[in-house]
Structure formats: C-alpha cells, structure tokens
Design an enzyme around this catalytic site. Structure first.
Site, PDB file in Angstrom:
ATOM      1  N   ARG A 167       0.743  -1.119   0.008  1.00  0.00           N
ATOM      2  CA  ARG A 167       0.062   0.033  -0.176  1.00  0.00           C
ATOM      3  C   ARG A 167       0.640   1.169  -0.105  1.00  0.00           C
ATOM      4  O   ARG A 167       1.498   1.702   1.052  1.00  0.00           O
ATOM      5  CB  ARG A 167      -0.929  -0.049   1.196  1.00  0.00           C
ATOM      6  N   ASP A 447      -4.059   2.529  13.776  1.00  0.00           N
ATOM      7  CA  ASP A 447      -3.050   3.000  12.797  1.00  0.00           C
ATOM      8  C   ASP A 447      -3.736   4.531  12.889  1.00  0.00           C
ATOM      9  O   ASP A 447      -4.428   4.892  13.655  1.00  0.00           O
ATOM     10  CB  ASP A 447      -3.063   2.514  11.533  1.00  0.00           C
TER      11      ASP A 447
END
Length: 533
Positions: A167, A447
């Site tokens: 990603r 996160d």
C-alpha cells in the site's frame, strides 16, 4: 517530452537527509521517479483541487449521488478480464507496517496475503520509507532475515510465505525529503515507483507480479490516474499492460457511490475492492462535518451492523461480484490479551462473529492486524467458503439506495467517549511523531485512521456543542477541563522526568489545535509531517 529532458541533477534532498540509500536510489531508479513526477504530479494536484470543490458542494448541502454522467457504465454488462492465480484465494489477509520483523512475521503468519503498508500504519520518516523498500526487496528475493538480540532469536522466511501486496501512501501526501526542481514529489509515486522498479523482474521470474492496495480514492478520475500510472510504468519497464494489479480500498464515502466507475477505470489492473472501515467512518464525519444532522455517536457504537456501514459493505460485494473481482472485508484490530483469559476470550469471540458475518454476507476474504487472529478468521472462511472465493454470491436482491449509504446511525455521546477519543488521539500522535505508525493501545492495533476518527469527532462535537447522554452540552469549557485531566493522566503515567524523552508535549499541542481551530484540517498527518521532515 518533459520527462526526457529532466535528469537526476534535478533531484534535491531535504536538509535532514543524511543517508541517500545509493543501492536503492540508483541513477536509473531516480530517472524513473523523475519521469513519474514529470508526467503525473500536475494531474495529482489538480485532482486534489477537485476534492476541495466537492467538499464545498457538501458544505452547501449537495450530498453525494450516483453520478449521472456514468450511468451507462453502471448499466452496461462488462467484467474485469483477469485475476492472477496467486490472488484468487485471499480468505485471510494480514496487514502491517514495513519494518523488518513485521514483514517476516506477517509473511510467515499463515495468512494468504500480507499488505505491507507505507501509509496509515507507517510514520513516513525517511528512514522508515527507504528501509521499508529495502525490506520488501529482500522479502521478494527470499533473503530477508532479522536477529532479535533481546530474545536471541533469528527470524527468516518459511517455505510458504504469504503473497505480498503493497500500500503506497495516498494522493494527498507528499515526499518532502525528495524534491524535483524544488517541488516535493508525490509520496504515492515514490512508494509505487521504487517498488516496481526494484521488484518487477524478480516477481515475474517467480510467477507473480507487483500487487498493490490503493488508498483513499475519492473519485473515479483518481482511479483513472492510477491506471495511467500503472500503464506508463509497465511500458517504461517493458512488461505487458495488465502486469501490475491493484485492490482499491473503499474508505471514503464518495467512493461508495462510484464503485462500478472505479472498477471500470482500472479494469485492466484491478482485482478487488476492500472495505476500509475505519477510514470510511472518518470520511463520513469529515465530508458531512458542517451539517449537525450528520453527527455520529461514540465511535465504539459505529460498527459494521449500523445501517450505512452495512449498506456500504453489501454494495461492495454486489458490485465486485457483478464485475468479476474480489470483495475483501474489514479489519479486525484486536490483539491477544495475555494477562486476562476471560477478556481475551470475549475479544476473540468478537473477532469470530465479525468474520462469520463477513463470509456469510459474501465477502471473499478479510483483514486481521495480528498473527494470532489468522487461525480464527481462517476457520470461519474455511467453514462457510469451501471454494477459493465466492464470486457466485451476487446479492442481486439488494437494492441499495443513495439514502442508505448516508443513513445516520442512532446512539449516544458520552463523557467516556470524549475521554477515549482524546486519550487515544494523543497517544497515537505521540507514537507517530516518534516514527511508529502502528501502535498497540488498549488491546487494539491502531493506525492513523483511529486517531483521525477520534480528533474529527471531538472537533465536530465541539463545533455543535452536542448534548451528552447525561444532558450536559459539550462546550469549550468542558472540553478544556477533560483535555487537561487526560493530559495529567498521561503525564503521571509517563513520569515528569521522562516527559522530555517523549513527543507528548508536541502531541498535546497538535491534538488541541486540531480539535479547537475553526478551520478543519483534512488529515492530521499533514501538519504532523512537518515535525518529522
């Protein structure tokens, strides 16, 4: 063409860069990055300006709809041509940052795939991003190793590692450590470009290819941008069109209104969509932040079973399977609670039920944040999905309307919810400023998305002085009182003597500014990034 004229002499590094990673940033690699910058950065900036215009429409009360100009695309019969063999079974995916030990453990976890994350679980220091690229090069070659001196333990890949997906950072982020003609480069293009430049041939020789997760797309024209980046890079590296494959994270409220269009724009490269549930909640709050009727309750109450989340998840399944690609479910962020067996059992049962719901709904796979969750998720998908995937589940009976995708959930706002948002937001920002983007907090692996929800809720609740469940109004005085109390708790926990060895003083300042300023900050990492350049 401009990219043919520009040379590596046009590159400048930030003043704090003292390692130029010559084995990674070779002249040929830099030439490729310059070519990407020259061809695509201007359009990226234009796309970001379109986001500003769209937000202005939302602020004016013009809410998202299925685009009229692409009605034909939605109604036509068409499918994506090809999914590679090693991506057909993705029943359990594990995600995490690109640090060395994490990469090895994730690839060895028993999950089908591992998403190595340069974005929300990575604090984008120069060291983290460059070392992450080196780690992935070694992972693809099968040579990656790590010796943990504290445990006297050697880590290396087993014989059957997970398939690797990467990603890159989102379109809104820049790589300010690396500039071309004085202009910051796109973090998306740096992460993507370095990975394909160094890994394409190695992966093709193994019978695989570079695979990606694309984050935070807000419009089908952004998907078109990525498709053009993929095609240009394939031509540049002399590999066939369609070699690189992407799964798009559906983590913005606008994207869920354009699923067919996003798939269509990437039809030569796309293999799936993923329900990025935490960022999706953040997007819902952010996009409708200036409308008091769109206020969400405590974030713990906004689960996948509330109407707008349920509708979005089922629409992803429906549109993916109609177009011949995979629908991947959301993240289970729980981590084992080692010192409390009863609490651990409750947490793991919550994971099991979440994965059971996803597979029964028709998802082809799911996400976990910790290796201990892999067997739990695998068991549910193995039980209810005996085939590689379940693209035969079309959910044609679902009529998901525009109103369903923005339906406002019921619930309460409490002092406990306020305190939790403040506490977790500060703890995460402090960790991020220290270079750690993936943080274990209260038995969850968090996160940036959690911190984004936390600070955005506080900002909106404060803006509209919402009424709490106990009848009080959440005014600035109450916020300031709670904020100061949470600060003192953290100071006491850390210890005054240790405070200067942390980033808490800066985290207190950043969080308070984010939630009290009149102008809403689109991403907390934009301001915080200035602190780590």
């Amino acid at each position: 063409m401009e990219q043919a004229i520009m040379t590596t002499s046009e590159i400048q590094f930030a003043d704090n860069v003292n390692n130029y990673y010559p084995e990674l940033l070779t002249d040929k690699a830099l030439e490729f990055l310059i070519a990407l910058h020259a061809k695509f950065n201007k359009t990226r900036l234009q796309l970001l300006q379109e986001r500003v215009k769209t937000q202005a429409q939302f602020d004016a009360g013009v809410f998202p709809t299925f685009p009229k100009e692409t009605e034909q695309t939605r109604n036509m019969e068409w499918q994506v041509p090809h999914i590679p063999k090693d991506l057909l079974d993705r029943r359990v995916e594990i995600t995490g940052p690109v640090d060395r030990k994490m990469v090895i453990n994730a690839l060895n976890s028993g999950a089908k795939t591992f998403m190595a994350d340069f974005e929300d679980s990575n604090a984008p220091t120069w060291y983290n991003c460059m070392l992450g690229q080196q780690n992935l090069i070694e992972a693809n070659k099968g040579t990656i190793k790590f010796y943990d001196s504290k445990r006297a333990k050697q880590y290396e890949l087993n014989d059957n590692p997970a398939v690797l997906l990467v990603r890159p950072r989102g379109l809104h982020l820049e790589e300010c450590h690396l500039k071309v003609k004085g202009i910051s480069t796109s973090a998306s293009l740096i992460d993507f470009g370095l990975y394909v430049f160094h890994n394409t041939q190695v992966l093709l020789e193994k019978g695989s290819a570079p695979y990606f997760y694309l984050p935070k797309l807000e419009h089908y024209l952004e998907a078109r941008w990525w498709d053009e980046v993929f095609t240009f890079s394939e031509n540049y590296l002399n590999v066939p069109k369609g070699t690189f494959k992407a799964t798009v994270l559906v983590e913005t409220i606008t994207a869920s209104f354009q699923l067919d269009e996003i798939i269509y724009e990437l039809k030569h490269h796309i293999v799936g969509l993923n329900c990025g549930r935490w960022d999706y909640i953040f997007s819902y709050i952010k996009k409708f932040r200036n409308h008091p009727e769109f206020i969400l309750p405590n974030r713990d109450q906004v689960t996948m079973t509330v109407p707008f989340m349920d509708a979005y998840s089922k629409r992803v399944i429906q549109r993916c399977h109609k177009r011949g690609i995979l629908a991947i479910g959301g993240m289970a962020a729980q981590i084992p609670i080692k010192d409390n067996p009863l609490a651990n059992e409750t947490a793991m049962e919550k994971v099991r039920l979440d994965k059971e719901r996803e597979v029964k709904n028709g998802h082809d796979g799911t996400w976990v944040a910790h290796p201990a969750l892999v067997p739990i998720a695998l068991k549910e998908f193995d039980r209810y999905m005996p085939t590689q995937n379940q693209m035969q589940v079309l959910r044609e009976e679902d009529q998901i309307l525009e109103a369903d995708l923005i339906a406002i959930p019921k619930g309460t706002i409490t002092e406990e919810g306020i305190r939790k948002n403040i506490n977790v937001g500060i703890l995460y920002i402090e960790s991020w400023l220290r270079g750690q983007g993936c943080v274990a907090l209260y038995n969850l692996m968090e996160d940036a998305a959690t911190a984004e929800i936390s600070r955005t809720q506080i900002w909106q609740w404060l803006k509209y002085e919402v009424r709490l469940a106990d009848g009080r109004r959440f005014k600035k005085e109450l916020y300031q009182s709670i904020f100061e109390e949470e600060k003192e708790k953290i100071k006491h926990l850390v210890g005054e003597a240790n405070l200067l060895n942390t980033q808490f003083l800066k985290a207190f300042e950043l969080f308070d500014a984010l939630v009290t300023q009149t102008q809403f900050e689109e991403f907390l990492t934009l301001n915080a990034y200035k602190e780590i350049i």
